[in-house]
Enzyme design. Structure first.
Site, PDB file in Angstrom:
ATOM      1  N   ARG A   1       0.979  -1.314  -0.160  1.00  0.00           N
ATOM      2  CA  ARG A   1       0.156  -0.141  -0.134  1.00  0.00           C
ATOM      3  C   ARG A   1       0.885   1.192   0.148  1.00  0.00           C
ATOM      4  O   ARG A   1       1.215   1.494   1.117  1.00  0.00           O
ATOM      5  CB  ARG A   1      -0.988  -0.222   1.118  1.00  0.00           C
ATOM      6  CG  ARG A   1      -2.007  -1.115   1.178  1.00  0.00           C
ATOM      7  CD  ARG A   1      -2.664  -1.162   2.557  1.00  0.00           C
ATOM      8  NE  ARG A   1      -3.442  -0.070   2.710  1.00  0.00           N
ATOM      9  CZ  ARG A   1      -4.424   0.233   3.603  1.00  0.00           C
ATOM     10  NH1 ARG A   1      -5.021  -0.824   4.403  1.00  0.00           N
ATOM     11  NH2 ARG A   1      -4.886   1.162   3.838  1.00  0.00           N
TER      12      ARG A   1
ATOM     13  N   ASP B   1       1.921   5.155  -0.213  1.00  0.00           N
ATOM     14  CA  ASP B   1       1.631   6.442   0.276  1.00  0.00           C
ATOM     15  C   ASP B   1       1.177   7.582  -0.571  1.00  0.00           C
ATOM     16  O   ASP B   1       1.495   7.423  -1.869  1.00  0.00           O
ATOM     17  CB  ASP B   1       2.436   6.991   1.387  1.00  0.00           C
ATOM     18  CG  ASP B   1       2.543   6.222   2.669  1.00  0.00           C
ATOM     19  OD1 ASP B   1       1.822   5.345   2.994  1.00  0.00           O
ATOM     20  OD2 ASP B   1       3.747   6.225   3.232  1.00  0.00           O
TER      21      ASP B   1
ATOM     22  N   TYR C   1      12.024  -1.377  -3.548  1.00  0.00           N
ATOM     23  CA  TYR C   1      11.714   0.115  -3.989  1.00  0.00           C
ATOM     24  C   TYR C   1      13.081   0.818  -4.481  1.00  0.00           C
ATOM     25  O   TYR C   1      14.251   0.484  -4.043  1.00  0.00           O
ATOM     26  CB  TYR C   1      11.338   1.063  -2.680  1.00  0.00           C
ATOM     27  CG  TYR C   1       9.848   0.565  -2.423  1.00  0.00           C
ATOM     28  CD1 TYR C   1       8.931   1.521  -2.496  1.00  0.00           C
ATOM     29  CD2 TYR C   1       9.469  -0.438  -1.452  1.00  0.00           C
ATOM     30  CE1 TYR C   1       7.422   1.222  -2.331  1.00  0.00           C
ATOM     31  CE2 TYR C   1       8.240  -0.770  -1.161  1.00  0.00           C
ATOM     32  CZ  TYR C   1       7.237   0.281  -1.542  1.00  0.00           C
ATOM     33  OH  TYR C   1       5.855  -0.227  -1.049  1.00  0.00           O
TER      34      TYR C   1
ATOM     35  N   ARG D   1      10.994   5.783   3.503  1.00  0.00           N
ATOM     36  CA  ARG D   1      11.338   7.361   3.419  1.00  0.00           C
ATOM     37  C   ARG D   1      12.149   7.959   4.596  1.00  0.00           C
ATOM     38  O   ARG D   1      12.933   8.755   4.457  1.00  0.00           O
ATOM     39  CB  ARG D   1       9.876   8.051   3.142  1.00  0.00           C
ATOM     40  CG  ARG D   1       9.355   8.063   1.688  1.00  0.00           C
ATOM     41  CD  ARG D   1       7.951   8.429   1.842  1.00  0.00           C
ATOM     42  NE  ARG D   1       7.783   9.763   2.024  1.00  0.00           N
ATOM     43  CZ  ARG D   1       6.534  10.265   2.666  1.00  0.00           C
ATOM     44  NH1 ARG D   1       5.584   9.286   2.695  1.00  0.00           N
ATOM     45  NH2 ARG D   1       6.398  11.104   3.151  1.00  0.00           N
TER      46      ARG D   1
END
Length: 272
Positions: free
Chosen positions: A53, A55, A119, A207
């Site tokens: 999921r 952001d 990622y 992040r």
């Protein structure tokens, strides 16, 4: 009949993956498209489950989802499956593209069946690297980064740890994760690119990791500080979470078809 859909999207104008009333989300757009293309009856509902999921503002090249055909929708024959991706792209907005749609293997679960997610976070850390054509998925950083120092700091984070210092904690959810890879390189254009791979990620974890490593890369913090932040298992004292737009979900890996059921059961047990 369960479908597997491989999806890409530009997250700039979305409020994240998860459907929210009154807000534009990737899940909401895909659900609407599936409802239209599959001619779902008014009294039925399309449920879509994703591998990760994302952001608000985060992009994806390799998102994977599954959906079960709802009651009232007949299984799709082979020729309909072959056309499904094209038909979905015909009704989806241009910032979401279905790359492939097919019948899922028995036991496939986009979320619990995944082995790992990968990622990438991209940073332009010099004036000559700034490009208005890539501004939506590359972070502009005002100071040159020392990637050697950042990679030494990365080595302190790889492995199984409690990443509470790098997560927005949710009640009842574990923050223990296995970070398989984390490293920085410069791509052919000269951008600083972080690649991070883990079995799963906590909310805002990537992040937050990038935020700490940028502090090391620009010389504000020593390499050892990253290990101290990890050991503290608390957000206090950690670096700020960086902007979402530099982050892209690149790939999700799954086991061989015969191992899908066992992997999903293993993951559910671990999360429990």
């Amino acid at each position: 009949m369960r479908l597997r859909i491989d999806l890409a999207y530009d997250g700039t104008d979305f409020r994240g993956w998860a459907a929210q009333p009154g807000l534009r989300t990737v899940q909401g757009e895909l659900t609407t498209a599936l409802t239209t293309v599959l001619r779902v009856p008014d009294d039925a509902r399309v449920a879509v489950v994703c591998a990760g999921r994302t952001d608000a503002g985060v992009h994806a090249r390799g998102q994977v989802v599954h959906t079960d055909l709802p009651a009232g929708v007949d299984p799709l024959p082979a020729d309909e499956l072959d056309r499904l991706a094209r038909r979905l792209n015909g009704v989806l907005p241009h910032d979401v593209r279905v790359r492939r749609a097919r019948e899922a293997a028995p036991g496939f679960d986009a979320r619990f069946g995944a082995l790992w997610r990968r990622y990438a976070y991209r940073v332009a850390d010099a004036t000559e690297l700034l490009d208005p054509l890539t501004r939506r998925h590359v972070l502009a950083w005002p100071r040159r980064l020392d990637l050697d120092a950042m990679n030494r700091a990365c080595a302190l984070l790889v492995g199984q740890h409690d990443f509470a210092s790098f997560c927005k904690q949710r009640e009842g959810a574990t923050t223990i994760r296995t970070l398989l890879d984390l490293s920085w390189v410069r791509d052919d254009a000269g951008l600083a690119v972080a690649t991070v791979r883990a079995d799963a990620f906590c909310h805002s974890m990537v992040r937050a990791l990038v935020g700490c490593l940028l502090a090391v890369g620009e010389g504000r913090r020593p390499v050892a500080w990253v290990g101290e932040v990890l050991a503290a298992t608390a957000r206090e004292g950690a670096a700020a979470v960086v902007h979402a737009h530099g982050l892209t979900l690149e790939e999700v890996a799954y086991p061989a078809d015969e191992d899908l059921v066992a992997r999903a059961e293993q993951t559910r047990a671990k999360r429990g």
